[in-house]
Design a protein around this motif. Structure first.
Motif, PDB file in Angstrom:
ATOM      1  N   GLU A 148      25.731  30.607  53.815  1.00 31.07           N
ATOM      2  CA  GLU A 148      25.337  30.880  52.428  1.00 31.07           C
ATOM      3  C   GLU A 148      25.735  32.293  52.014  1.00 31.07           C
ATOM      4  OE1 GLU A 148      21.172  30.062  52.345  1.00 31.07           O
ATOM      5  OE2 GLU A 148      21.470  27.911  52.680  1.00 31.07           O
ATOM      6  N   LEU A 149      25.590  33.259  52.928  1.00 30.35           N
ATOM      7  CA  LEU A 149      25.973  34.637  52.606  1.00 30.35           C
ATOM      8  C   LEU A 149      27.467  34.740  52.342  1.00 30.35           C
ATOM      9  CD1 LEU A 149      23.859  36.745  55.100  1.00 30.35           C
ATOM     10  CD2 LEU A 149      23.724  36.789  52.619  1.00 30.35           C
ATOM     11  N   ILE A 150      28.269  34.063  53.155  1.00 30.92           N
ATOM     12  CA  ILE A 150      29.719  34.099  52.956  1.00 30.92           C
ATOM     13  C   ILE A 150      30.080  33.476  51.620  1.00 30.92           C
ATOM     14  CG2 ILE A 150      31.902  33.135  53.804  1.00 30.92           C
ATOM     15  CD1 ILE A 150      30.756  33.544  56.657  1.00 30.92           C
ATOM     16  N   THR A 151      29.448  32.346  51.299  1.00 32.49           N
ATOM     17  CA  THR A 151      29.716  31.681  50.024  1.00 32.49           C
ATOM     18  C   THR A 151      29.299  32.572  48.859  1.00 32.49           C
ATOM     19  OG1 THR A 151      29.317  29.558  51.090  1.00 32.49           O
ATOM     20  CG2 THR A 151      29.284  29.582  48.690  1.00 32.49           C
ATOM     21  N   ASP A 152      28.121  33.200  48.958  1.00 28.60           N
ATOM     22  CA  ASP A 152      27.654  34.087  47.897  1.00 28.60           C
ATOM     23  C   ASP A 152      28.578  35.289  47.742  1.00 28.60           C
ATOM     24  OD1 ASP A 152      25.554  32.445  47.368  1.00 28.60           O
ATOM     25  OD2 ASP A 152      24.029  33.676  48.334  1.00 28.60           O
ATOM     26  N   ARG A 153      29.084  35.815  48.857  1.00 32.55           N
ATOM     27  CA  ARG A 153      29.977  36.970  48.791  1.00 32.55           C
ATOM     28  C   ARG A 153      31.267  36.602  48.076  1.00 32.55           C
ATOM     29  NH1 ARG A 153      33.311  38.998  53.501  1.00 32.55           N
ATOM     30  NH2 ARG A 153      34.454  40.676  52.557  1.00 32.55           N
ATOM     31  N   ARG A 154      31.815  35.441  48.397  1.00 30.72           N
ATOM     32  CA  ARG A 154      33.048  35.010  47.727  1.00 30.72           C
ATOM     33  C   ARG A 154      32.814  34.786  46.236  1.00 30.72           C
ATOM     34  NH1 ARG A 154      34.526  30.860  52.378  1.00 30.72           N
ATOM     35  NH2 ARG A 154      35.536  32.271  53.821  1.00 30.72           N
ATOM     36  N   ARG A 155      31.675  34.183  45.898  1.00 33.04           N
ATOM     37  CA  ARG A 155      31.357  33.954  44.485  1.00 33.04           C
ATOM     38  C   ARG A 155      31.207  35.289  43.770  1.00 33.04           C
ATOM     39  NH1 ARG A 155      26.762  34.127  42.010  1.00 33.04           N
ATOM     40  NH2 ARG A 155      25.534  33.965  43.896  1.00 33.04           N
ATOM     41  N   HIS A 156      30.549  36.254  44.409  1.00 37.74           N
ATOM     42  CA  HIS A 156      30.355  37.574  43.811  1.00 37.74           C
ATOM     43  C   HIS A 156      31.699  38.267  43.609  1.00 37.74           C
ATOM     44  CE1 HIS A 156      28.249  41.183  42.704  1.00 37.74           C
ATOM     45  NE2 HIS A 156      28.826  41.860  43.670  1.00 37.74           N
ATOM     46  N   GLN A 157      32.596  38.166  44.593  1.00 35.67           N
ATOM     47  CA  GLN A 157      33.922  38.760  44.443  1.00 35.67           C
ATOM     48  C   GLN A 157      34.677  38.105  43.290  1.00 35.67           C
ATOM     49  OE1 GLN A 157      35.825  38.343  48.249  1.00 35.67           O
ATOM     50  NE2 GLN A 157      35.251  40.400  48.891  1.00 35.67           N
ATOM     51  N   ALA A 158      34.576  36.796  43.172  1.00 33.37           N
ATOM     52  CA  ALA A 158      35.266  36.087  42.085  1.00 33.37           C
ATOM     53  C   ALA A 158      34.732  36.548  40.731  1.00 33.37           C
ATOM     54  CB  ALA A 158      35.093  34.583  42.245  1.00 33.37           C
ATOM     55  N   GLU A 159      33.413  36.746  40.627  1.00 28.60           N
ATOM     56  CA  GLU A 159      32.833  37.232  39.371  1.00 28.60           C
ATOM     57  C   GLU A 159      33.335  38.635  39.043  1.00 28.60           C
ATOM     58  OE1 GLU A 159      28.645  36.913  40.051  1.00 28.60           O
ATOM     59  OE2 GLU A 159      28.617  34.748  39.688  1.00 28.60           O
ATOM     60  N   GLN A 160      33.433  39.491  40.075  1.00 28.62           N
ATOM     61  CA  GLN A 160      33.941  40.852  39.851  1.00 28.62           C
ATOM     62  C   GLN A 160      35.388  40.821  39.375  1.00 28.62           C
ATOM     63  OE1 GLN A 160      33.228  42.562  43.713  1.00 28.62           O
ATOM     64  NE2 GLN A 160      31.560  43.825  42.920  1.00 28.62           N
ATOM     65  N   ILE A 161      36.193  40.013  40.019  1.00 29.77           N
ATOM     66  CA  ILE A 161      37.611  39.920  39.641  1.00 29.77           C
ATOM     67  C   ILE A 161      37.738  39.397  38.217  1.00 29.77           C
ATOM     68  CG2 ILE A 161      39.754  38.651  40.123  1.00 29.77           C
ATOM     69  CD1 ILE A 161      39.044  38.945  43.122  1.00 29.77           C
ATOM     70  N   PHE A 162      36.937  38.391  37.853  1.00 27.75           N
ATOM     71  CA  PHE A 162      36.997  37.851  36.502  1.00 27.75           C
ATOM     72  C   PHE A 162      36.623  38.925  35.470  1.00 27.75           C
ATOM     73  CE2 PHE A 162      35.086  35.695  32.850  1.00 27.75           C
ATOM     74  CZ  PHE A 162      36.124  34.848  32.496  1.00 27.75           C
ATOM     75  N   ALA A 163      35.547  39.684  35.755  1.00 27.87           N
ATOM     76  CA  ALA A 163      35.106  40.731  34.826  1.00 27.87           C
ATOM     77  C   ALA A 163      36.158  41.837  34.701  1.00 27.87           C
ATOM     78  CB  ALA A 163      33.776  41.320  35.291  1.00 27.87           C
ATOM     79  N   LEU A 164      36.757  42.229  35.827  1.00 28.48           N
ATOM     80  CA  LEU A 164      37.795  43.261  35.776  1.00 28.48           C
ATOM     81  C   LEU A 164      39.048  42.770  35.053  1.00 28.48           C
ATOM     82  CD1 LEU A 164      37.426  44.830  39.307  1.00 28.48           C
ATOM     83  CD2 LEU A 164      37.221  46.035  37.128  1.00 28.48           C
ATOM     84  N   ASN A 165      39.372  41.510  35.226  1.00 31.61           N
ATOM     85  CA  ASN A 165      40.513  40.935  34.525  1.00 31.61           C
ATOM     86  C   ASN A 165      40.280  40.981  33.009  1.00 31.61           C
ATOM     87  OD1 ASN A 165      43.024  39.878  34.588  1.00 31.61           O
ATOM     88  ND2 ASN A 165      42.431  37.870  35.364  1.00 31.61           N
ATOM     89  N   GLU A 166      39.064  40.662  32.603  1.00 32.14           N
ATOM     90  CA  GLU A 166      38.710  40.728  31.179  1.00 32.14           C
ATOM     91  C   GLU A 166      38.806  42.173  30.682  1.00 32.14           C
ATOM     92  OE1 GLU A 166      37.517  39.484  27.410  1.00 32.14           O
ATOM     93  OE2 GLU A 166      38.264  38.343  29.116  1.00 32.14           O
ATOM     94  N   CYS A 167      38.355  43.123  31.525  1.00 32.36           N
ATOM     95  CA  CYS A 167      38.432  44.552  31.180  1.00 32.36           C
ATOM     96  C   CYS A 167      39.891  44.992  31.004  1.00 32.36           C
ATOM     97  CB  CYS A 167      37.791  45.356  32.312  1.00 32.36           C
ATOM     98  SG  CYS A 167      36.729  46.650  31.760  1.00 32.36           S
ATOM     99  N   ALA A 168      40.742  44.561  31.912  1.00 29.05           N
ATOM    100  CA  ALA A 168      42.163  44.913  31.835  1.00 29.05           C
ATOM    101  C   ALA A 168      42.799  44.305  30.584  1.00 29.05           C
ATOM    102  CB  ALA A 168      42.889  44.433  33.087  1.00 29.05           C
ATOM    103  N   ARG A 169      42.436  43.078  30.242  1.00 28.90           N
ATOM    104  CA  ARG A 169      42.984  42.431  29.046  1.00 28.90           C
ATOM    105  C   ARG A 169      42.587  43.199  27.791  1.00 28.90           C
ATOM    106  NH1 ARG A 169      41.584  39.576  25.053  1.00 28.90           N
ATOM    107  NH2 ARG A 169      39.429  39.316  25.683  1.00 28.90           N
ATOM    108  N   ARG A 170      41.318  43.611  27.723  1.00 30.05           N
ATOM    109  CA  ARG A 170      40.849  44.376  26.557  1.00 30.05           C
ATOM    110  C   ARG A 170      41.541  45.743  26.486  1.00 30.05           C
ATOM    111  NH1 ARG A 170      34.335  43.273  26.434  1.00 30.05           N
ATOM    112  NH2 ARG A 170      34.485  41.098  25.806  1.00 30.05           N
ATOM    113  N   ALA A 171      41.747  46.363  27.660  1.00 28.42           N
ATOM    114  CA  ALA A 171      42.429  47.666  27.688  1.00 28.42           C
ATOM    115  C   ALA A 171      43.864  47.526  27.200  1.00 28.42           C
ATOM    116  CB  ALA A 171      42.392  48.250  29.097  1.00 28.42           C
ATOM    117  N   MET A 172      44.534  46.437  27.579  1.00 28.16           N
ATOM    118  CA  MET A 172      45.910  46.225  27.112  1.00 28.16           C
ATOM    119  C   MET A 172      45.940  45.954  25.615  1.00 28.16           C
ATOM    120  SD  MET A 172      47.636  44.257  30.395  1.00 28.16           S
ATOM    121  CE  MET A 172      48.227  42.965  29.416  1.00 28.16           C
TER     122      MET A 172
END
Length: 179
Positions: free
Chosen positions: A117-141
């Motif tokens: 469960e911890l491994i699954t939660d960690r991967r989900r958390h990383q995916a959420e971070q990447i999605f949020a940063l991708n949105e940040c990069a899109r807005r910056a562009m």
């Protein structure tokens, strides 16, 4: 179910293995099965095995749901960091299981599931971070802040493990700019 040891492999599922475990143990820790006394009124043969009456303290095999509840309860005990002796006492009181090996199997399965469960939660958390940063990069562009967009993409690459070196050197100075 590949990798979990099904009936085709000749191995039992960990939950099924717990369901068929011995209810008691002797002083040396070996599993102890309830004795099956012979019934003298019936002839013993290949098609007529002896049948015994259930003892007063007989407990039937736990169902799959009971085993899952015990595993969940063991996860709670592990999360509470209870001493092993206390966990064994609670297992004897709540489940009626005094066999140390059986309790250890429950605890091992509970730990294994917690790690999964911890491994699954960690991967989900990383995916959420990447999605949020991708949105940040899109807005910056969109706002023509290209250096901020490049920084966000570099952080995404570092989270994903695509960069060989961290963005900043550990000592805070530029990487390789010493004279």
């Amino acid at each position: 179910m590949a990798g979990r040891g099904g009936a085709a492999d000749g191995l039992l599922d960990p939950v099924e293995e717990l369901r068929v475990a011995a209810p008691q143990q002797d002083d040396d820790g070996r599993p102890q099965w309830l004795p099956t006394p012979l019934d003298p009124s019936r002839p013993v043969g290949k098609g007529n095995p002896p049948r015994s009456r259930r003892s007063k303290n007989h407990r039937p095999r736990p169902s799959h749901m009971e085993v899952e509840q015990r595993i969940a309860e063991a996860q709670l005990w592990i999360a509470q960091r209870l001493p092993l002796a206390v966990m064994r006492e609670k297992a004897a009181q709540d489940w009626g299981v005094s066999n140390i090996k059986t309790v250890s199997r429950y605890l091992a399965i509970a730990r294994e599931r917690m790690v999964e469960e911890l491994i699954t939660d960690r991967r989900r958390h990383q995916a959420e971070q990447i999605f949020a940063l991708n949105e940040c990069a899109r807005r910056a562009m969109d706002a023509e802040q290209f250096s901020a967009a490049v920084g966000a993409f570099r952080v995404i690459a570092e989270i994903g493990g695509l960069l060989r070196a961290p963005i900043k050197a550990p000592d805070g100075h530029g990487a390789g700019l010493r004279g």
